[in-house]
Write a protein that holds these residues in place. Structure first.
Motif, short mmCIF file in Angstrom:
data_model
loop_
_atom_site.label_atom_id
_atom_site.label_comp_id
_atom_site.label_asym_id
_atom_site.label_seq_id
_atom_site.Cartn_x
_atom_site.Cartn_y
_atom_site.Cartn_z
N ARG A 189 -23.57 -21.64 14.58
CA ARG A 189 -24.69 -21.84 13.68
C ARG A 189 -25.12 -23.31 13.71
N LEU A 190 -26.37 -23.55 14.08
CA LEU A 190 -26.96 -24.89 14.09
C LEU A 190 -28.13 -24.88 13.12
N ARG A 191 -28.08 -25.75 12.10
CA ARG A 191 -29.09 -25.73 11.07
C ARG A 191 -29.59 -27.14 10.76
N GLU A 192 -30.91 -27.30 10.70
CA GLU A 192 -31.55 -28.54 10.31
C GLU A 192 -31.01 -29.73 11.10
N MET A 193 -31.03 -29.59 12.43
CA MET A 193 -30.63 -30.67 13.33
C MET A 193 -31.90 -31.27 13.91
N THR B 43 -31.60 -22.82 13.27
CA THR B 43 -32.60 -22.98 12.22
C THR B 43 -33.07 -24.43 12.15
N ARG B 44 -34.38 -24.63 12.27
CA ARG B 44 -34.99 -25.95 12.14
C ARG B 44 -34.36 -26.98 13.06
N CYS B 45 -34.39 -26.67 14.33
CA CYS B 45 -33.98 -27.61 15.38
C CYS B 45 -35.19 -27.81 16.29
N PRO B 46 -36.18 -28.60 15.85
CA PRO B 46 -37.49 -28.62 16.53
C PRO B 46 -37.50 -29.24 17.91
N LYS B 47 -36.50 -30.09 18.24
CA LYS B 47 -36.52 -30.76 19.53
C LYS B 47 -35.68 -30.04 20.60
N ILE C 203 -33.45 -17.22 15.47
CA ILE C 203 -34.08 -18.53 15.62
C ILE C 203 -35.17 -18.69 14.57
N THR C 204 -35.12 -19.79 13.82
CA THR C 204 -36.11 -20.06 12.79
C THR C 204 -36.62 -21.48 12.93
N GLU C 205 -37.94 -21.65 13.07
CA GLU C 205 -38.59 -22.96 13.11
C GLU C 205 -37.87 -23.92 14.06
N SER C 206 -37.66 -23.49 15.28
CA SER C 206 -36.92 -24.31 16.24
C SER C 206 -37.60 -24.29 17.60
N TYR C 207 -37.19 -25.24 18.41
CA TYR C 207 -37.62 -25.38 19.80
C TYR C 207 -38.98 -26.06 19.92
N CYS C 208 -39.04 -26.97 20.89
CA CYS C 208 -40.25 -27.74 21.16
C CYS C 208 -41.19 -26.91 22.02
N GLY C 209 -42.41 -26.66 21.51
CA GLY C 209 -43.33 -25.74 22.15
C GLY C 209 -43.69 -26.09 23.58
N THR C 210 -44.08 -27.34 23.85
CA THR C 210 -44.51 -27.68 25.21
C THR C 210 -43.35 -27.61 26.19
N ALA D 216 -29.78 -8.09 19.83
CA ALA D 216 -30.58 -8.31 18.62
C ALA D 216 -31.20 -9.70 18.66
N LEU D 217 -32.49 -9.79 18.36
CA LEU D 217 -33.21 -11.06 18.39
C LEU D 217 -34.10 -11.16 17.16
N SER D 218 -33.95 -12.27 16.40
CA SER D 218 -34.78 -12.52 15.23
C SER D 218 -35.49 -13.85 15.41
N LEU D 219 -36.82 -13.83 15.29
CA LEU D 219 -37.62 -15.04 15.44
C LEU D 219 -38.47 -15.23 14.20
N GLU D 220 -38.43 -16.43 13.61
CA GLU D 220 -39.24 -16.73 12.43
C GLU D 220 -39.96 -18.05 12.63
N ARG D 221 -41.30 -18.00 12.54
CA ARG D 221 -42.14 -19.18 12.74
C ARG D 221 -41.80 -19.90 14.04
N CYS D 222 -41.76 -19.15 15.12
CA CYS D 222 -41.49 -19.69 16.46
C CYS D 222 -42.57 -19.15 17.40
N GLU D 223 -43.77 -19.72 17.33
CA GLU D 223 -44.90 -19.17 18.07
C GLU D 223 -44.66 -19.15 19.58
#
Length: 343
Positions: A68-72, A100-104, A120-127, A147-154
């Motif tokens: 579990r990786l959260r808010e990194m 969760t929330r690992c945007p970079k 995965i929630t609010e994570s990963y750099c889009g470009t 099983a795969l769960s994606l939240e706010r990960c366009e």
């Protein structure tokens, strides 16, 4: 320093590191032979989980099952200068990942043959994700993912529309939960994910009527969950739900919903919770001869149960709660449900 002394921690099974903002580098946790569960959260100084992949290790995190990786906020990858082909195998026993929330973060852990569940929630750099998918395939190593769960990960949901990107998942993925991803194309994803059995869709504000046309080609789906789709009104012009083999349907917190579409004959479970404007479930339920469970909760304007309920010859559980406008059961219903066991 005491954590770096591996001899003292050889038998550790669970480690949680949270809020250590002064920490710039993690100790060699990947060398602990019995570590099964690792949680790291709110450590903004950490750029990589592993800092040195050299040595004689046959694998990294050899026993880890839950990660579990959260808010990194500044986590960039799994180790510096990632060479996904030559590095020692990572996480050979991993079955569950929550990010969760690992945007970079830009890549998935490499070489993880047994992974079953990934959230995965609010994570990963889009470009960077777009580049990685074209070069090597973001889902390349997830051949066992169920099983795969994606939240706010366009960007990640867009990858599900690519046939080549989803090829590793096409025969393994059974459960998909998409939450608050407005650009997601359901039709394209279902064509690629041919083994999908359970689909959950949340916060799809552009969904106005039942997505029967998008669902119609999916023969593998057995369970559908719709939640917080606030503009969903009711059935489309087709009138049915588009899934002839559906067995379990749940609709939750859909504020505008007025009526359900016609459900398939094979349906075994129907749940409707917190839908404040639904007045009728559907026009007729007599054809649902396989329905085993019916649950209704917090539907304040639901006026009546459908006609034909005497045809529910398999119904064993009927659950009704907080439906104050419901005045009566269909006439003679109690004599015509011989299978009912719980009310």
């Amino acid at each position: 320093m005491w954590i770096r002394d591996g001899q003292q921690l050889q038998n550790l099974v669970t480690i949680r590191l949270e809020g250590c903002q002064g920490c710039q580098q993690l100790p060699p946790l990947e060398q602990l032979p019995y570590l099964k569960e690792l949680t790291i959260s709110r450590m903004d100084g950490i750029k990589y989980i592993i800092n040195n992949t050299t040595g004689d290790a046959l694998s990294l995190f050899p026993a880890l099952r839950f990660l579990r990786l959260r808010e990194m906020a500044n986590l960039e990858g799994w180790y510096p200068g990632e060479d996904r082909e030559t590095a020692p195998p990572m996480f050979p026993c991993l079955v569950n990942v929550t990010i969760t929330r690992c945007p970079k973060l830009t890549t998935m852990p490499p070489q993880i043959p047994t992974l079953i569940d990934l959230s995965i929630t609010e994570s990963y750099c889009g470009t960077q994700i777009a580049l990685m998918s074209k070069e090597k395939g973001f889902f390349k190593h997830l051949k066992s993912l169920e099983a795969l769960s994606l939240e706010r990960c366009e960007e990640l949901t867009l990858l599900l529309e690519d046939k080549e990107d989803t090829r590793p998942l096409s025969s393994s993925l059974r459960y998909l939960d998409i939450n608050d991803c407005s650009q997601f194309s359901l039709l394209a994803a279902l064509r690629n994910l041919t083994s999908l059995e359970t689909l959950a869709m949340g916060h799809f504000e552009e969904l106005l009527s039942w997505p029967d046309e998008m669902l119609r080609d999916s023969e593998s789906l057995r369970e559908l969950r719709l939640y917080f789709c606030k503009n969903l009104i009711g059935a489309s012009s087709q009138g049915d739900c588009g899934l002839p083999f559906l067995e379990d349907l749940g609709v939750f917190d859909c504020d505008a919903l007025i009526e359900l579409p016609k459900c398939p004959t094979l349906l075994k479970s129907l749940s409707v919770f917190r839908c404040p404007n639904i007045k009728f479930l559907c026009s007729d339920m007599g054809h649902l001869t396989s329905l085993f469970k019916l649950e209704l909760s917090k539907c304040p304007v639901l006026e009546s149960l459908p006609e034909g309920m005497q045809g529910l010859t398999s119904l064993q559980k009927l659950y009704i709660k907080d439906c104050p406008a419901l005045k009566s059961f269909p006439e003679g219903l109690q004599q015509r449900l011989p299978t009912l066991k719980r009310l």
